[in-house]
Enzyme design. Structure first.
Site, short mmCIF file in Angstrom:
data_model
loop_
_atom_site.label_atom_id
_atom_site.label_comp_id
_atom_site.label_asym_id
_atom_site.label_seq_id
_atom_site.Cartn_x
_atom_site.Cartn_y
_atom_site.Cartn_z
CB SER A 7 -0.92 0.00 1.22
OG SER A 7 -0.19 -0.12 2.41
CB CYS A 8 2.57 2.74 -2.63
SG CYS A 8 3.18 1.03 -2.76
CB THR A 9 1.62 7.71 -0.70
OG1 THR A 9 1.01 7.11 0.44
CG2 THR A 9 0.98 9.06 -0.98
#
Length: 466
Positions: A7-9
Site C-alpha cells: 500500500s503506497c502513496t
C-alpha cells in the site's frame, strides 16, 4: 504461493509545476507487513532474457530482443518475484509501479481478475526496458494487460522530459490513462484516483471497448459526465480512514485546498500555489499529518492520533523520486533520487541513472539484518527515532539537510565537469559513490548521536551524585 500485499502513496508533478522544469514521478513503496529488504541495481541488456517468468502467477511473458539498460529497486529476496518497483531507462523514460488501488464488484463481475496474469511484481521488468516515451509505456503495458490480464488493481506512472502519464488498471484486462497537465500535480493514495475523463480528448488513452463496457452494463452512476472514480472505484469506510486523508493533507499544503480529510471528492488533478521542489515531494512523502490533531507524534487525543493512516509509517520500504531534467545533456537528465526504510528518519540521494553499476551499500542489501546496508541502517534509525520523536527529530532534520546539500553540491560539480571528462560514465558512477559514501557516514554518525542522547534517558540508570 500467497501473494504479498502493498500500500503506497504516489506523487506526480508536471514540468511547469516544478522549480527547475523537470518532470517528477515519486512513490513510497510500502509493504503489507514487516521488513521487505530492497536494493538499487542496474539491469543491463545482457541480463534481460527474451522471456519473463512471473513467479506469483506462473505466467511466462514473451519479450522483445532489444532491451535497454535501466535502473531498478527490486526485492533483495526474489522468491516472490522481482518487484523492480521503479527505474529510469537509457532513453530517459521513468516508470514507477505500482500504486495498489481499489475497485468494485460491478466491474469484477464483468471483467474478473486473471489469476494467471501479470501484476506489480512484473510490470517494470516487462515494460521499462522497451519504451522510448511515457506515452509508449502506457501503450505497451495496455497491450500486455489485454493479452495476459492481471490479478490485481494498480496505478502506474510514466514520465519523460516532456510528459507525465498516470494509468490505472480496471478489472482483469481494461485500463485508462491520462496525461498530467504540465502545470499540475497529482497525489494518488490506495484507491482508484482518476476522476473526470473525456474519452474524446487527445490527452487520454484507454483500453479498447472501455466506453462500450460502461454503457452496455450501465456502470455510470452520474447523470452527467464520466467520472472513473465513481464508475470503477470504491467509496468505502476504509477509504475515509486509509486513503482520502493522505491526499487531503498534501493538497492542503501544496494548494491550500479547503476540504475535509474524509472527503471522497478530493480532486485528482491539482495546481500548486508555488512551484514544487524535490524537497517538497520528499517532505510530503515523509509527512504524518504534522500540525493537525491526527499526527501520531502530536498532541491530539489518542483516538485522533490513530484515526487516519499516515503517509510515512513503519511499512515504508523505500521512497523514489524519478526526475527527468530538461536543458541539460541527455546523459545527465535522469536522476533516480532514492532512500530506503521509513521516511521520517531518512534522506534521498540523487543518483545519476546513466550508469552500469550502483554503490555497494545500496546494491548489496542482505535478506537479514546488516547495518552496513543502507536499507537496514535506515530501519535502525527509524526504530530508535520512533521511540522518542521529539528527542530525535531535530537531529534527523539536520542530518537530512546536510546530506541533501552535500549531494546537490556533488551533483552541481559533476554536471559542470561532465562535458570535459574523457570517461563520462565513470564520472557519474564516481559521483554516485561519493554521495552514497557520505550518506552512509553521516547516517552512522546520526545513529551514534541518537544512541548517546537516548542513553541518558534509559530507565535503568543511577547517577553517581544520587
Amino acid at each position: 504461493m500467497e501473494r504479498k500485499t502493498a500500500s503506497c502513496t504516489t506523487i506526480l508533478v508536471g514540468k511547469k509545476a516544478t522549480n527547475d522544469g523537470s518532470t517528477m514521478i515519486a512513490r513510497n513503496e510500502d509493504s503489507g507487513n514487516g521488513s521487505e529488504p530492497q536494493k538499487f541495481v542496474v539491469i543491463t541488456p545482457e541480463q534481460q532474457s527474451t522471456s519473463f517468468y512471473a513467479v506469483l502467477s506462473d505466467c511466462t511473458v514473451a519479450l522483445p530482443n532489444d532491451p535497454m539498460r535501466y535502473t531498478a529497486t527490486p526485492e533483495a529476496d526474489p522468491t516472490q518475484g522481482v518487484w523492480a518497483a521503479s527505474g529510469i531507462n537509457a532513453a530517459n523514460v521513468a516508470m514507477t509501479g505500482t500504486e495498489t488501488i481499489t475497485t468494485n464488484s460491478r466491474v469484477l463481475a464483468i471483467d474478473p481478475f486473471v489469476s494467471t496474469g501479470i501484476g506489480e511484481a512484473d510490470f517494470v521488468s516487462i515494460v521499462l526496458p522497451y519504451i522510448h516515451s511515457a506515452r509508449e509505456g502506457v501503450l505497451r503495458l495496455g497491450k500486455l494487460l489485454a493479452q495476459y490480464g492481471t490479478y490485481e488493481s494498480n496505478g502506474i506512472a510514466f514520465s519523460d522530459q516532456d510528459e507525465v502519464w498516470y494509468m490505472e488498471t480496471i478489472g482483469g484486462h481494461h485500463w485508462a490513462a491520462i496525461r498530467i497537465p504540465d502545470d499540475a500535480y497529482v497525489v494518488a493514495p490506495n484507491r482508484l484516483n482518476i476522476d473526470h475523463f473525456d474519452f474524446d480528448a487527445d490527452h487520454v488513452l484507454y483500453a479498447a471497448g472501455l466506453p462500450e463496457m460502461i454503457d452496455k452494463h450501465h456502470l455510470n452512476p452520474d447523470f452527467e459526465g464520466v467520472n472513473l472514480r465513481h464508475i470503477f472505484g470504491s467509496a468505502t469506510e476504509k477509504d475515509t480512514r486509509y486513503n482520502n486523508p493522505r491526499a487531503w493533507y498534501i493538497q492542503k499544503h501544496f494548494s491550500g485546498l479547503e476540504a475535509e480529510p474524509i472527503d471522497h471528492e478530493l480532486p485528482f488533478l491539482c495546481y500548486p500555489k508555488r512551484k514544487l521542489t524535490i524537497e517538497d515531494v520528499k517532505w510530503a512523502l515523509s509527512s504524518h499529518f504534522q500540525d493537525t490533531p491526527f499526527d501520531p507524534y502530536g498532541t491530539g487525543t489518542e483516538e485522533e492520533k490513530k484515526q487516519f493512516r499516515s503517509i510515512a509509517l513503519n511499512r515504508n520500504q523505500q521512497i523514489h523520486i524519478l526526475q527527468i531534467r530538461n536543458n541539460i545533456a541527455p546523459e545527465l537528465a535522469g536522476i533516480h533520487w532514492l532512500a530506503f526504510g521509513p521516511n521520517t528518519f531518512n534522506g534521498v540521494v540523487p543518483f545519476y541513472s546513466h550508469i552500469t553499476d550502483t554503490p555497494a551499500a545500496y546494491r548489496d542489501t542482505t535478506k537479514v539484518y546488516d547495518p552496513l546496508n543502507h536499507y537496514w541502517l535506515s530501519r535502525t534509525l527509524a526504530l530508535i527515532g520512533d521511540s522518542d520523536y521529539d528527542r530525535y527529530s531535530d537531529l534527523a532534520a539536520r542530518f537530512e539537510l546536510d546530506t541533501m546539500a552535500y549531494s546537490r553540491r556533488i551533483q552541481h560539480q559533476t554536471d559542470q565537469a561532465w562535458r570535459d571528462h574523457n570517461q563520462p560514465a565513470m564520472l557519474l558512477e564516481k559521483a554516485n559513490g561519493q554521495m552514497a559514501d557520505y550518506y552512509m557516514e553521516q547516517a552512522t554518525v546520526l545513529l551514534g548521536k541518537m544512541v548517546e542522547s537516548g542513553s541518558q534517558k534509559m530507565t535503568l540508570r543511577f547517577n553517581l551524585a544520587d
